[in-house]
Design a protein around this motif. Sequence first.
Motif, PDB file in Angstrom:
ATOM      1  N   LEU A 174      -6.334  12.698  -1.918  1.00 34.77           N
ATOM      2  CA  LEU A 174      -6.106  11.271  -2.131  1.00 34.77           C
ATOM      3  C   LEU A 174      -4.842  10.782  -1.428  1.00 34.77           C
ATOM      4  CD1 LEU A 174      -7.083  10.931  -5.917  1.00 34.77           C
ATOM      5  CD2 LEU A 174      -8.421  10.265  -3.922  1.00 34.77           C
ATOM      6  N   VAL A 175      -3.796  11.579  -1.475  1.00 35.88           N
ATOM      7  CA  VAL A 175      -2.553  11.200  -0.799  1.00 35.88           C
ATOM      8  C   VAL A 175      -2.765  11.143   0.716  1.00 35.88           C
ATOM      9  CG1 VAL A 175      -0.183  11.931  -0.326  1.00 35.88           C
ATOM     10  CG2 VAL A 175      -1.075  12.050  -2.651  1.00 35.88           C
ATOM     11  N   LEU A 177      -5.601  10.515   2.322  1.00 29.84           N
ATOM     12  CA  LEU A 177      -6.375   9.319   2.639  1.00 29.84           C
ATOM     13  C   LEU A 177      -5.513   8.062   2.579  1.00 29.84           C
ATOM     14  CD1 LEU A 177      -9.719  10.042   0.732  1.00 29.84           C
ATOM     15  CD2 LEU A 177      -9.305  10.149   3.193  1.00 29.84           C
ATOM     16  N   LEU A 178      -4.620   8.016   1.622  1.00 27.20           N
ATOM     17  CA  LEU A 178      -3.733   6.863   1.516  1.00 27.20           C
ATOM     18  C   LEU A 178      -2.818   6.753   2.733  1.00 27.20           C
ATOM     19  CD1 LEU A 178      -2.664   4.509  -0.175  1.00 27.20           C
ATOM     20  CD2 LEU A 178      -1.120   6.115  -1.309  1.00 27.20           C
ATOM     21  N   LEU A 179      -2.282   7.866   3.186  1.00 22.13           N
ATOM     22  CA  LEU A 179      -1.426   7.841   4.370  1.00 22.13           C
ATOM     23  C   LEU A 179      -2.193   7.421   5.614  1.00 22.13           C
ATOM     24  CD1 LEU A 179       0.678  11.097   3.777  1.00 22.13           C
ATOM     25  CD2 LEU A 179       1.384   8.720   3.412  1.00 22.13           C
ATOM     26  N   MET A 181      -4.813   5.444   5.737  1.00 25.89           N
ATOM     27  CA  MET A 181      -5.070   4.008   5.646  1.00 25.89           C
ATOM     28  C   MET A 181      -3.815   3.197   5.975  1.00 25.89           C
ATOM     29  SD  MET A 181      -7.467   3.901   2.234  1.00 25.89           S
ATOM     30  CE  MET A 181      -7.547   2.132   2.277  1.00 25.89           C
ATOM     31  N   VAL A 182      -2.657   3.655   5.518  1.00 27.46           N
ATOM     32  CA  VAL A 182      -1.412   2.956   5.827  1.00 27.46           C
ATOM     33  C   VAL A 182      -1.124   3.006   7.320  1.00 27.46           C
ATOM     34  CG1 VAL A 182       1.082   3.016   5.477  1.00 27.46           C
ATOM     35  CG2 VAL A 182      -0.443   3.291   3.534  1.00 27.46           C
ATOM     36  N   TRP A 183      -1.369   4.150   7.947  1.00 26.81           N
ATOM     37  CA  TRP A 183      -1.147   4.266   9.398  1.00 26.81           C
ATOM     38  C   TRP A 183      -2.081   3.354  10.168  1.00 26.81           C
ATOM     39  CZ3 TRP A 183      -4.212   6.146  13.448  1.00 26.81           C
ATOM     40  CH2 TRP A 183      -3.547   6.326  14.661  1.00 26.81           C
TER      41      TRP A 183
END
Length: 246
Positions: A174-175, A177-179, A181-183
């Motif tokens: 999950l972490v 995937l979050l990174l 998406m932010v990139w």
Amino acid sequence: MATPLQYGDPPRLGPFVLQARLQSAPAGLVYLGQAPDGRAVSVVVLTRGAALDAAARDRFVTGIREAESARSGVRGLLSRVRRASPATPYVVAWDGGEAPWAATPFVPGGPGAEKFLEPVMVSGMLIGDRHGPDFVPYWLGDRNPALPAPPPPAPPPTATPRQVAMASAVLAVLVLLLLVMVWLFLFRGDDEAIPAQPLPPTVFVPTPPPVPEQSEPTQPSPSPGPSEGGSPTPLPGGSDDPGDAI
């Protein structure tokens, strides 16, 4: 004589289920109980006032230990002195905590667990002889049964190493995937310019030509004719003779 349980009586003591009251004494109460195997037992518990008195609680526990010692063949000085007393009941189970109690087999008409309340009340007796006056303990007014403390809450469930590893893996995914998406939202949009959208084609609508207005035809004016009895109209040039050469 057995009486129903009253408000404030414990429903059970240790593994024994209490069914009725057998006796109510100044130092404790005696109940009729049932063991897990179905046997009837006599259960005694100190009153709340006696249980708060360390000396009274110690005399109660000491009487139970002496009964066990007598059954096991170990007899002390007090055991030898009390040989003439009635038989001490057999102790099935007991607890010497903050609310001490003891259980013995129930024998109708025979000695029961109430025997352990006798040493709690100090009556001025010493080795069978009366020496001095009796006195009333300060805790005699509180005759409610001493209730054991509620059991501690169950510890929270602990996860197994496999569950911890699976939870850690899911959290890591999950972490990640979050990174990603932010990139994509912050950096990817700056590198790639968004192409300009083409303008829509211009649509020309031809305008119809103007239509001339319809007018009524004009009548030609009548040319003047030869007047009656007059001379003809002279031609241009000022010549009077029409037969001259031009």
